[in-house]
Design an enzyme around this catalytic site. Structure first.
Site, short mmCIF file in Angstrom:
data_model
loop_
_atom_site.label_atom_id
_atom_site.label_comp_id
_atom_site.label_asym_id
_atom_site.label_seq_id
_atom_site.Cartn_x
_atom_site.Cartn_y
_atom_site.Cartn_z
N TYR A 159 0.84 -1.19 0.00
CA TYR A 159 0.00 0.00 0.00
C TYR A 159 0.88 1.25 0.00
CZ TYR A 159 -3.16 3.68 1.49
OH TYR A 159 -3.86 4.86 1.57
N LYS A 163 1.30 4.42 -2.80
CA LYS A 163 1.16 5.84 -2.51
C LYS A 163 2.47 6.60 -2.73
CE LYS A 163 -3.21 5.97 -1.70
NZ LYS A 163 -4.12 6.71 -2.63
#
Length: 259
Positions: A159, A163
């Site tokens: 994750y 980002k």
């Protein structure tokens, strides 16, 4: 002095709930004409009704799965047929799935879906809309990043990677489009209480609730305020990056919890 959204068209992806929903409402109330997309069309209809009730104008709304090229192209074609132009793209669609360490037990399906949605989905939308945003004469791409794009943490490697990628893409776009009438912004929130944790824990509401115990997290509306602020500056003012966290959060791991 801020500028009005009057006459400008804004696209919001992942608009059926959370930050996307709140952003669409905020932009509509500021005078923008909205085009909203999401996978869950039933929830999207609720947003359409809320915007129509608040502003008297019915937004363009259609199914949008940013992991599916044909869905992306169909959505964009529909927006352009409806409005003929686009000024603002809010790349909000994204998700976190699981808290796996990067080892033999990790779920690679979660990895693939996060990267496909958070990175490739954002790229698919951006690639196809850049020419139209530039042609509008007052374009703006607003990418929804995260503090996870500034610091990695155990259990969030993929994750965070997604980002970090959003942050890199935003920076590259800023350079590639320099000199053209288009602004590039990243809004990077910390802890926000939405469906985010429910999705991350694959529907386990109890685990999701524990994330926010004893904390006053940001709300979707708090983040929408920041997006609206960036979108309504004068045309020559570019908010490159905004990191926003609750006062109770210092970073990805340090949170002040009250008993």
């Amino acid at each position: 002095m801020a500028i009005s959204g009057e006459g400008k068209v804004a696209i919001v992806t992942g608009a059926s709930s959370g930050i996307g929903y709140a952003t669409a409402l905020a932009l509509a109330d500021a005078g923008f004409q909205l085009a909203v997309g999401a996978r869950r069309q039933d929830k999207l209809e609720g947003l359409v009704q809320a915007i129509e009730q608040s502003t008297g104008a019915r937004p363009f709304a259609a199914a949008l799965d940013v992991t599916d090229v044909s869905s992306v192209e169909s959505f964009i074609e529909g927006v352009l047929q409806h409005y003929q132009t686009v000024h603002v793209l809010v790349n909000n669609a994204g998700k976190a799935l699981g808290i796996d360490n990067i080892d033999e037990n990790a779920d690679e399906t979660d990895w693939e879906l996060m990267l496909d949605t958070n990175v490739l989905g954002l790229l698919r939308m951006t690639k196809r809309l850049v020419p139209h945003l530039v042609a509008s004469g007052a374009g703006h791409i607003i990418n929804i990043g995260s503090i996870a794009g500034h610091e990695a943490y155990a259990g969030g490697g993929v994750y965070c990677a997604s980002k970090f990628a959003v942050r890199a893409i935003t920076g590259a776009l800023r350079q590639e489009l320099l000199g053209k009438p288009i602004r590039i912004t990243s809004i990077d929130p910390g802890m926000v209480e939405t469906e985010f944790s429910v999705v991350r824990y694959h529907g386990d509401n109890d685990k999701a609730a524990q994330v926010y115990e004893g904390v006053r997290p940001l709300t979707a509306e708090d983040v929408a305020d920041c997006i609206l602020f960036a979108a309504t500056r004068k045309a020559h003012v570019n908010i490159d990056e905004m990191i926003v966290k609750t006062i109770d959060q210092a970073d990805a791991k340090r949170v002040a919890r009250k008993s």
